[in-house]
Design an enzyme around this catalytic site. Structure first.
Site, short mmCIF file in Angstrom:
data_model
loop_
_atom_site.label_atom_id
_atom_site.label_comp_id
_atom_site.label_asym_id
_atom_site.label_seq_id
_atom_site.Cartn_x
_atom_site.Cartn_y
_atom_site.Cartn_z
N LYS A 194 0.84 -1.24 -0.02
CA LYS A 194 0.03 -0.13 -0.13
C LYS A 194 0.89 1.35 0.14
O LYS A 194 0.49 2.27 -0.49
CB LYS A 194 -1.04 0.00 1.20
CG LYS A 194 -0.25 0.15 2.57
CD LYS A 194 -1.29 -0.06 3.80
CE LYS A 194 -0.34 0.27 5.05
NZ LYS A 194 -0.93 -0.48 6.26
N ARG B 267 -6.47 0.70 17.23
CA ARG B 267 -7.03 0.74 15.99
C ARG B 267 -8.04 -0.42 15.68
O ARG B 267 -9.04 -0.58 16.54
CB ARG B 267 -6.10 1.06 14.98
CG ARG B 267 -6.66 1.70 13.46
CD ARG B 267 -5.42 1.81 12.29
NE ARG B 267 -5.02 0.38 12.13
CZ ARG B 267 -4.16 0.28 10.98
NH1 ARG B 267 -3.41 1.69 10.51
NH2 ARG B 267 -3.77 -0.86 10.58
C1 LIG Z 1 0.08 -0.87 6.94
C2 LIG Z 1 -0.06 -2.24 7.60
C3 LIG Z 1 1.06 -3.08 7.82
C4 LIG Z 1 2.30 -2.61 7.32
O1 LIG Z 1 2.94 -1.66 7.98
P1 LIG Z 1 4.52 -1.17 7.77
O2 LIG Z 1 4.79 -0.30 9.08
O3 LIG Z 1 4.34 -0.27 6.57
O4 LIG Z 1 5.33 -2.35 7.56
C5 LIG Z 1 1.03 -4.25 8.48
N1 LIG Z 1 -0.21 -4.47 8.97
C6 LIG Z 1 -1.50 -3.73 8.73
C7 LIG Z 1 -2.62 -4.06 9.26
C8 LIG Z 1 -1.28 -2.24 8.10
O5 LIG Z 1 -2.46 -1.57 8.01
#
Ligand SMILES: *Cc1c(COP(=O)(O)O)cnc(C)c1O
Length: 361
Positions: free
Chosen positions: A37, A131
């Site tokens: 993402k 969250r």
């Molecule tokens: C964005 C996200 C990740 C990845 O996080 P990073 O800090 O970029 O490694 C993992 N799990 C969830 C649920 C996320 O929303």
């Protein structure tokens, strides 16, 4: 010729980082879910995650995963709790979803039955970051039992947690052991082992560097550390020098060079974003104006100017002003000025149609 601004993406460095992180986590028997993402799911980049053999490719947005469907060996995982309005796409496009609502699980099961599929789910436990995730331990156990015993088109793949996103909570050994504790309670009740205990994201990597990751954690969902391994050192003080920095570079074109006062002339009020900035008078300065602005990268203070002895003065939506009075080289209209990036600026730049992506293969 591709216009500027250009976002240069070094796919060789990306490949290297995916491969290195995979083997680093592999030493502790941890599967990496590659999270795409952060660069808006760019297909050229996402395909590398598959080529390098990651078992799972993940994103919060189905739009990032859909183009990969049928093109990759990796399983596709949606990591934002599904919207009820996208359930049919979740089942059609992805293999795995993260979940925290019984109503959503029931809807997923119904749709999976309709599409004649079995869909994998990971139940999320909120350990304090506030969250997503079940807050109540009994509730997540109840949900696990429901999936296991009644929702026949869902497979309870495991449980997971997310930390360091809203509440900036650190994935300490204790926090991750809390997750393992809940997982083992569920395993007791369902009478089998869960395939995955998903222990977080980039911010959980320090546990591996320090050698204190709880044994049962066997999946991490990693976005930032692969594309910006710099943060492993900068934010967590762990040595990730085996990974390549500067996967991305931003190139912008100079559209004006002029000597102007550094203090605005006239009555100051509000700028393009409605703010009342403070200006410092440092006399007449030579300034370069480059053709991109806050609309493209959002966070001016997170741009890293790669021009020796020059500094960023300010920006509006579509322009960025750079002081080049003392710059090492002579700069002219039409020249290119480069910037280094970080996760926060990259998300916007990869989402901007004004920015041309150029891949180093
Ligand atoms: C964005 C996200 C990740 C990845 O996080 P990073 O800090 O970029 O490694 C993992 N799990 C969830 C649920 C996320 O929303």
């Amino acid at each position: 010729m591709l216009k500027y601004p250009r976002l240069i993406i070094d796919l060789k460095k990306l490949e290297h980082n995916i491969k290195e992180l995979k083997s680093f986590c592999g030493k502790d028997s941890i599967d990496v879910a590659g999270v795409i993402k952060g660069f808006n799911g760019s297909l050229d980049m996402a395909l590398k995650y598959d080529e390098m053999g990651l078992p799972i490719i993940a994103s919060s947005r189905l739009e990032h995963l859909e183009p990969l469907k049928g093109k990759v060996k990796a399983k596709l995982m949606t990591i934002r709790i599904p919207m009820l309005s996208e359930i049919s796409d979740v089942i059609r496009i992805t293999d795995i979803s993260l979940n925290s609502e019984i109503e959503v699980l029931k809807a997923l099961n119904k749709e999976a039955l309709k599409q004649d599929k079995t869909h994998d789910v990971i139940l999320m436990k909120d350990l304090g970051d506030l969250r997503e995730g079940f807050w109540d331990e009994h509730e997540i156990i109840e949900a696990a039992l429901l999936v296991e015993n009644e929702l026949s088109n869902l497979n309870l793949l495991g449980i997971g947690t997310n930390l360091g996103c809203y509440g900036s909570i650190v994935p300490t050994v204790d926090k991750l052991n809390e997750l393992v504790y809940v997982a083992e309670k569920i395993e007791d009740k369902i009478g089998r082992k869960l395939q995955y205990i998903s222990g977080g994201a980039t911010s959980s990597l320090p546990r591996l560097f320090e050698g204190n990751m709880p044994k049962r954690i066997n999946m991490l969902r990693v976005g930032e550390a692969i594309i910006f391994p710099e943060v492993i050192k900068d934010d967590w003080n762990c040595d990730a020098s085996f990974m390549e920095k500067e996967v991305f570079k931003l190139q912008t074109e100079v559209v004006e060079i002029k000597i102007k006062p550094s203090y605005p002339v006239g009555e100051t009020y509000i700028d393009a974003f409605g703010n009342k900035p403070v200006y410092e008078d440092i006399g007449n300065r030579k300034r370069a104006l480059v053709a991109l602005g806050k609309v493209d990268y959002a966070f001016l203070d997170k741009l890293q100017l790669l021009e020796e002895e020059a500094f960023i003065v300010g920006a509006s939506s579509d322009h960025t002003i750079i002081d080049i009075t003392d710059a090492k080289r002579d700069i002219y209209v039409g020249d290119i000025i480069e910037f280094g990036l970080c996760y926060q600026t990259l998300v916007y730049l990869t989402n901007s149609d004004n920015v041309n992506k150029v891949f180093i293969k």
